[in-house]
Design a protein around this motif. Structure first.
Motif, short mmCIF file in Angstrom:
data_model
loop_
_atom_site.label_atom_id
_atom_site.label_comp_id
_atom_site.label_asym_id
_atom_site.label_seq_id
_atom_site.Cartn_x
_atom_site.Cartn_y
_atom_site.Cartn_z
N CYS A 42 6.62 13.90 -0.10
CA CYS A 42 6.96 13.81 -1.52
C CYS A 42 8.28 13.05 -1.71
N GLY B 209 9.20 1.38 -4.88
CA GLY B 209 9.01 1.19 -6.31
C GLY B 209 10.16 0.41 -6.92
N THR C 100 0.82 -1.21 0.00
CA THR C 100 0.00 0.00 0.00
C THR C 100 0.86 1.26 0.00
N GLY C 101 2.19 1.13 0.09
CA GLY C 101 3.08 2.28 0.04
C GLY C 101 3.02 3.19 1.24
N ARG C 102 2.60 2.68 2.39
CA ARG C 102 2.40 3.55 3.56
C ARG C 102 3.55 3.42 4.56
N LEU D 149 2.97 6.64 -0.46
CA LEU D 149 3.52 6.71 -1.81
C LEU D 149 2.62 5.95 -2.77
N SER D 150 2.71 6.29 -4.03
CA SER D 150 1.96 5.56 -5.05
C SER D 150 2.69 4.29 -5.48
N ASP D 151 3.91 4.08 -4.95
CA ASP D 151 4.71 2.89 -5.23
C ASP D 151 4.77 2.01 -3.99
#
Length: 289
Positions: free
Chosen positions: A87, A76, A34-36, A54-56
């Motif tokens: 970010c 990622g 889940t990128g958390r 994150l989106s990765d």
């Protein structure tokens, strides 16, 4: 030595809980897919707090020395810095364009302040994974290849010994590491598993190596000579990451891949073990000092 009973911490049940650390007195960990990036509040009955998303996939982080709220992360297809606003600033994406879809997995900083991170194929293609090292100048370099599912690494107190699991192979290897160059030498086989897979690892102040053993609901401690010293049983099938905070061992677990997860699969546990670990190392950009 006897150990305490596992006690559930916080409310969450994680999909793939990993990368647990103690940073500035606070437990931090990730839910990989889940990128958390998550933190554990002092109230152990509360939910975990999200520090970044994150989106990765997010494999693991280390704090950045001298930069509160900044993290270096295996995420990622590469390595990034995460700023306080969440970010990512990418240092490199070495697994972009790989022949098989890849993601970063477990990672840690060593006592010299370098960051080490493993990569793996999503479908665990044999030999597709690598181990990367990020130097003080931010350069991402591949230092080992031919791995399948690298986990750890974990370092001895002076940074001259590295333990690295290849979970798919059921083996933990021990490498000498030159503390100045950061180059690993030829390994020896430290431990071999007939059942289950070695996953996250940490070294205690006595030189003992702790590892979560995925698929068995256990954590093992090995003496420095490779002798199995203790086996702790948990009420979760897939323990994945661990760390020591004082003489308490914290262990993450995973629900991912289970057809019928139990009520405690994916939980975080605390177990009194009577031996402390050193503080988590930070990544030190710009200097080895």
């Amino acid at each position: 030595m006897s150990v305490g009973a596992p006690v559930v911490q916080w409310q969450d049940r994680l999909g793939l809980g990993e990368g647990i650390r103690v940073v500035d007195g606070r437990i931090v960990l990730v839910d990989i897919l889940t990128g958390r990036l998550l933190a554990g509040p002092a109230d152990r009955t509360a939910p975990l707090t999200e520090l970044a998303g994150l989106s990765d996939p997010l494999g693991a982080v280390a704090p950045v020395h001298g930069r509160p709220g900044h993290w270096i992360a295996a995420a990622g297809t590469g390595i990034c810095l995460i700023t306080p606003d969440g970010c990512p600033e990418w240092l490199g994406r070495p697994e972009d364009g790989a022949a098989t879809p890849m993601r970063m997995n477990d990672a840690t900083a060593d006592p010299q302040g370098r960051f080490w991170a493993g990569s793996m194929a999503y479908d665990a293609v044999e030999g597709a994974g690598s181990l990367y090292r990020v130097g003080h100048d931010g350069t991402v370099a591949r230092v080992l290849d031919g791995l399948t599912v690298p986990n750890g690494p974990a370092f001895g107190a002076d940074g001259t010994v590295m333990y690295l699991a290849d979970s798919a192979k059921g083996v933990i290897r021990r490498y000498p590491v030159d503390p100045d160059s950061g180059l690993p030498g030829a390994p020896d086989t430290f431990a071999v598993f007939d059942g289950g897979s070695p996953d996250g690892m940490t070294v205690d102040v006595e030189g003992g190596l702790w590892t979560a053993v995925w698929g068995t609901g256990t954590v093992h401690r090995y003496r420095a000579d490779g002798t199995l010293d203790r086996r702790i049983r948990l009420p979760a099938v897939q323990p994945a990451g661990l760390c020591l905070d004082g003489d308490t061992l914290y262990v993450t677990s995973a629900r991912h891949g289970l057809a019928a997860p139990g009520p405690l699969d994916g939980a975080v546990f605390a177990v009194w073990v009577g031996v402390p670990g050193p503080p988590a190392s930070a990544y030190r950009p710009g200097s080895a000092e």
